[in-house]
Design a protein around this motif. Structure first.
Motif, short mmCIF file in Angstrom:
data_model
loop_
_atom_site.label_atom_id
_atom_site.label_comp_id
_atom_site.label_asym_id
_atom_site.label_seq_id
_atom_site.Cartn_x
_atom_site.Cartn_y
_atom_site.Cartn_z
N HIS A 93 9.49 -4.33 15.34
CA HIS A 93 10.03 -5.23 15.27
C HIS A 93 9.95 -6.58 16.46
CE1 HIS A 93 15.40 -6.84 15.94
NE2 HIS A 93 14.32 -7.22 16.04
N HIS B 297 9.32 -10.59 18.03
CA HIS B 297 9.50 -12.11 17.38
C HIS B 297 8.07 -12.26 18.51
CE1 HIS B 297 13.99 -11.83 16.54
NE2 HIS B 297 13.64 -10.44 17.14
N HIS C 77 19.45 -7.25 11.75
CA HIS C 77 19.71 -7.34 13.48
C HIS C 77 21.43 -7.75 13.29
CE1 HIS C 77 16.15 -9.22 14.73
NE2 HIS C 77 16.10 -9.47 15.54
N HIS D 22 18.78 -3.10 16.62
CA HIS D 22 19.86 -2.81 18.04
C HIS D 22 21.21 -1.60 17.80
CE1 HIS D 22 18.59 -6.81 19.59
NE2 HIS D 22 18.56 -6.92 18.80
N ASP E 15 11.10 -5.69 20.34
CA ASP E 15 12.00 -6.87 20.28
C ASP E 15 11.25 -8.08 21.13
OD1 ASP E 15 14.24 -8.53 19.06
OD2 ASP E 15 15.82 -7.78 20.94
FE FE Z 1 15.37 -8.90 17.74
#
Ligand code: FE
Ligand code: DI6
Length: 400
Positions: free
Chosen positions: A71, A73, A239, A262, A314
């Protein structure tokens, strides 16, 4: 039988066990042929008569599967150090987002960057991951929020996998935030009727993610996104329950999602739904730490219910500017009380499961890709215990 490379005089963390343990092997060896593992286990059980082209003496070091960050970004332009400073003055993440900062400020910078600029901005982050033994990485879009800018992020993600010896798993996260000036429902309609079909047609993503939250998209909108994704043959993930309980994880489970990520605010019904569907829980201690969250995800209940627990960085500019899986493991142990075994499995076997790659990466086992991390450590726990120290000795991707 012949093999290209034999790594010997090594201790193995195979993660290839029925009991969920580390699967430690003393005096182990790994043999690879054409990028795949053909033997992983005790040297003594190496197939007789194996012809070896290249022998590598590991000097007693430990070998684990290459790490998997399931996960991130990673692809974006600019940074948000200014907002970090605001937060140090007491302004909340939600307030910054409501005032037009947050995700939207990264969207502005990412839209303004062309492919080359985005690649240049992202490579140092990717290289930091590789330096810690990452061999598979998921990368989400979600900072473009127009068709062209989302496609650009996904193209860049794919290109990064060509520039470096790493496998990229691309995820379309058009439903990350409502773009400035747009209305949430009209935008979601566009995500479902224009963006998902275009992403699928170009083969630029294998999964679709949605940020289901009071500051982002509703449960009904997440369902609409999942329905569209499935219609185009894409996998789904979410998410969910990061800031509040929207029951997104249960929705994801109903759609056979790869993972729900999460989940600090997950309730018992959500846990039961995930357990029944085999949805992986992806825990993100970097975001928990950086946002100074205090509600720990329900780890004990997830564990008791048999929900697979994966970990990830993340990596993103707003809530987790983290490019260290090793630090994420330490945070998971310290903040979430996860065990050493859970932390290491969370970045290997369980992360593979979260990416739908359980049968191909994440364990040391004959038949799987030969992705290795070779560590200068005395014991597996050292990977989780130390803070800010990188004991990686070598990294191997597809046998090289
Ligand atoms: Fe995320
Ligand atoms: N949840 C997060 O923590 C990040 N995205 C999301 O859906 C935050 C992304 C950002 O602030 O830029």
């Amino acid at each position: 039988m012949r093999c290209d490379t034999l790594w010997h005089n090594a201790q193995l963390i195979t993660l290839d066990t029925a009991d969920g343990g580390l699967g430690e092997v003393r005096d182990g060896a790994i043999a690879a042929c054409d990028g795949r593992i053909v033997h992983a286990g005790p040297l003594s059980s190496l197939p007789a008569g194996l012809e070896v082209a290249n022998r590598i003496d590991c000097g007693g070091r430990w070998i684990s599967p290459g790490l998997i960050d399931c996960h991130t970004h990673l692809v974006y332009a600019g940074n948000r150090a200014n907002e970090f400073e605001q937060r140090l003055q007491g302004v909340s993440y939600a307030d910054i987002a409501k005032a037009g900062g947050g995700i939207v400020s990264t969207v502005r910078a990412t839209r303004a960057a062309d492919d080359d600029a985005l690649i240049a901005a992202t490579l140092p982050r990717l290289d930091a991951m590789l330096a810690e033994g990452v061999t598979t990485i998921e990368i989400k879009s979600g900072y473009g929020l127009t068709l062209d800018d989302e496609l650009k992020q996904l193209r860049v993600a794919r290109h990064l996998g060509e520039l470096r010896a790493v496998e990229v798993a691309p995820t379309f996260l058009g439903a990350h935030a409502v773009p400035p000036g747009a209305e949430a429902q009209a935008y979601i309609d566009q995500v479902c009727t224009q963006m998902i079909p275009a992403v699928a047609a170009q083969g630029l993503a294998e999964a679709v993610d949605v940020f289901c939250e009071h500051i982002a998209f509703s449960l009904a909108q997440a369902e609409q996104v999942f329905t569209a994704a499935k219609a185009y043959g894409l996998q789904v993930k979410i998410h969910a329950e990061q800031l509040s309980n929207q029951h997104g994880a249960a929705l994801a489970a109903r759609f056979g999602a790869l993972s729900a990520d999460h989940i600090e605010h997950l309730d018992d019904d959500g846990i039961a739904a995930m357990a029944a569907a085999g949805t992986v829980a992806v825990l993100l201690p970097g975001a928990f730490y950086f946002t100074r969250d205090t509600l720990v995800p329900p780890i004990a209940a997830l564990r008791a219910a048999g929900v697979p627990l994966a970990l990830a960085t993340d990596s993103n500019p707003g809530t987790s500017p983290l490019t260290s899986p090793l630090l994420a493991m330490n945070m998971a142990a310290t903040l979430f009380r996860m065990t050493v075994t859970e932390c290491i499995a969370g970045f290997t076997r369980e992360a593979a499961r979260a990416l739908g790659r359980f049968d191909r990466v994440g364990r040391l086992r004959a038949g799987l890709d030969c992705n290795l991390a070779i560590w200068d450590i005395d014991a597996p726990a050292d990977l989780v215990y130390r803070i800010g120290f990188n004991p990686l000795h070598a990294r191997v991707w597809r046998g090289q």
